[in-house]
Write an enzyme that holds these catalytic residues in place. Structure first.
Site, PDB file in Angstrom:
ATOM      1  N   GLY A  73     110.058 124.469 153.749  1.00 28.44           N
ATOM      2  CA  GLY A  73     108.930 125.377 153.593  1.00 28.44           C
ATOM      3  C   GLY A  73     107.617 124.625 153.671  1.00 28.44           C
ATOM      4  N   LYS A  99     112.760 113.234 158.829  1.00 27.14           N
ATOM      5  CA  LYS A  99     114.039 112.605 158.459  1.00 27.14           C
ATOM      6  C   LYS A  99     114.784 112.018 159.656  1.00 27.14           C
ATOM      7  CE  LYS A  99     114.700 117.288 158.738  1.00 27.14           C
ATOM      8  NZ  LYS A  99     113.715 118.338 158.392  1.00 27.14           N
ATOM      9  N   ILE A 125     111.443 118.860 146.479  1.00 21.89           N
ATOM     10  CA  ILE A 125     112.205 118.294 145.357  1.00 21.89           C
ATOM     11  C   ILE A 125     111.904 116.798 145.252  1.00 21.89           C
ATOM     12  CG2 ILE A 125     114.513 117.925 144.392  1.00 21.89           C
ATOM     13  CD1 ILE A 125     115.489 120.191 146.213  1.00 21.89           C
ATOM     14  N   VAL A 161     113.522 114.261 152.498  1.00 24.97           N
ATOM     15  CA  VAL A 161     114.802 114.705 151.944  1.00 24.97           C
ATOM     16  C   VAL A 161     114.517 115.633 150.766  1.00 24.97           C
ATOM     17  CG1 VAL A 161     117.009 114.023 150.938  1.00 24.97           C
ATOM     18  CG2 VAL A 161     115.862 112.499 152.558  1.00 24.97           C
ATOM     19  N   LYS A 168     119.598 113.207 156.284  1.00 29.83           N
ATOM     20  CA  LYS A 168     119.134 113.120 154.898  1.00 29.83           C
ATOM     21  C   LYS A 168     120.101 112.312 154.036  1.00 29.83           C
ATOM     22  CE  LYS A 168     116.659 117.503 155.263  1.00 29.83           C
ATOM     23  NZ  LYS A 168     116.673 118.953 154.944  1.00 29.83           N
TER      24      LYS A 168
END
Length: 393
Positions: A290, A92, A123, A119, A192
């Site tokens: 992670g 990022k 997700i 970012v 981000k």
């Protein structure tokens, strides 16, 4: 599809692990090269310390940059694109600084540059944002973008432990680096949010010291106890609004009442939201960091290239102007100096050890807090909700 991985740290090794144990469509992927540092002993046959070997290999289709930092990552990405190789990155910091350049180089070299994992980790935030933009204008973004800061605040809230103790736990768990500045000072969130704003508003904005950015370094267990008594939970938020031809941008601690999703986002989880004209509010929640969640997002981008799935193209030609005072908030301030005169135009109200500042433009608030910090380096502030059920608009 042949892949070269630049860097073999947490994310790079995660990408390698997923491909080696590939299921479904990922079985079509093959790691041909892994770039390691000069003079580092290779432990896998794919490892090399020569970037030229990778760039000049005609069989390499995709370069995955997971070195981190600005240089040499920036130069490696540009060189790979100029060699007509697609690039995927989770970095990022380098995207926030050079998104416009990368976009131009991509257009000139018939390559693709995807960065879903940069970012929100695992997700699908970038994908969700791009899908919304196919139909709607997105006029608001806000989110818990940083899992480390969220873990620290959540643990302080739940256990009553002091900041430094919880920070040390985060470092031991691998959530925070030895130098945690990027996480606790809001720099990671700033990067981000810049990337998200670039995409949402079709413009290019860099994170700079002039932008309204305030972190959580100075929060204390007494602050947490006070906020808890008020029935509120604190989160480090990145926020942006667009109105007319103007937009704002801020990173700041924000208080939420206990019935909000933000207040219930625990541990190292992220929660990022957008508001579109017809779709309304969309919220994306999951592990924002992670090894395997982030590596999973990298693989998803590789598979998009393999399957010929195009991502939204942005040219950064929007005429929107940055206006730091576009929105106004109420704030709570804690300082060992008397700030009442500084905030005199905004009906400051002293409540115990805290000063409540009413209806102040965001940019002006951040400017004033910089002045406070010059005299009291331990001072802290947070944005207040305007009514039960949400944060200030």
């Amino acid at each position: 599809m042949n892949i070269a991985i630049l860097g073999f740290g947490t994310v790079g090794s995660g990408v390698y692990k997923i491909i080696k144990n590939a299921k479904r469509q990922a079985q079509n992927l093959h790691v041909k090269h892994i770039l390691i540092r000069k003079n580092k002993k290779p432990i896998l046959p794919e490892m090399t310390d020569s970037i030229d070997e990778i760039l000049n290999d005609p069989d390499v289709d995709v370069v995955v940059e997971v070195i981190g930092g600005i240089e040499p990552a920036h130069q490696y990405i540009v060189d790979a694109l100029k060699h007509h190789k697609h690039v995927i990155t989770a970095n990022k910091a380098v995207i926030a600084q050079y998104m416009d350049e990368f976009t131009q180089v991509v257009a000139e070299n018939d390559a693709k540059f995807y960065f879903e994992s940069s970012v929100g980790g695992g997700i699908p935030w970038i994908q969700g944002l791009e899908r919304a933009l196919r139909v709607d204008d997105v006029n608001r973004i806000q989110g818990i973008f940083n899992g480390t800061s969220n873990f620290i605040l959540d643990q302080m809230h739940r256990t009553g432990k002091p900041f430094n103790e919880v920070l040390m736990e985060a470092q031991q768990l691998g959530y925070a680096e030895a130098d945690p500045s990027a996480d606790i000072d809001g720099i990671d969130v700033a990067n981000k949010l810049c990337i998200s704003v670039d995409i949402a508003y079709d413009l290019f904005i860099k994170p700079t010291e002039e932008l309204p950015i305030f972190g959580i370094r100075n929060i204390t267990e007494d602050d947490m106890t006070h906020f808890d008594k008020l029935g509120m939970t604190i989160k480090l938020m990145g926020k942006s609004h667009q109105r007319g031809q103007e937009f704002d941008y801020m990173v700041e601690p924000t208080l939420y009442y206990g019935d909000t999703l933000e207040a219930h986002t625990r541990d190292n989880y992220n929660l990022i939201s957008l508001i579109g004209e017809t779709i309304g509010t969309l919220k994306f929640m999951g592990q924002g960091a992670g090894q395997l969640p982030t590596a999973n997002a990298v693989i998803q981008d590789i598979l998009d290239i393999f399957q010929g799935k195009e991502h939204l193209k942005r040219e950064f030609k929007s005429s929107f102007k940055f206006q730091p005072n576009l929105t106004r908030n109420n704030y709570i301030v804690r300082s060992e100096i008397d700030c009442s005169q500084l905030f005199g135009d905004y009906a400051p109200e002293l409540l115990g050890d805290y000063l409540i500042v009413h209806d102040i433009p965001v940019g002006e608030m951040h400017t004033m807090m910089r002045q406070v910090l010059q005299r009291d380096e331990t001072a802290f502030m947070a944005s207040l909700p305007t009514k039960k059920g949400g944060a200030a608009k």
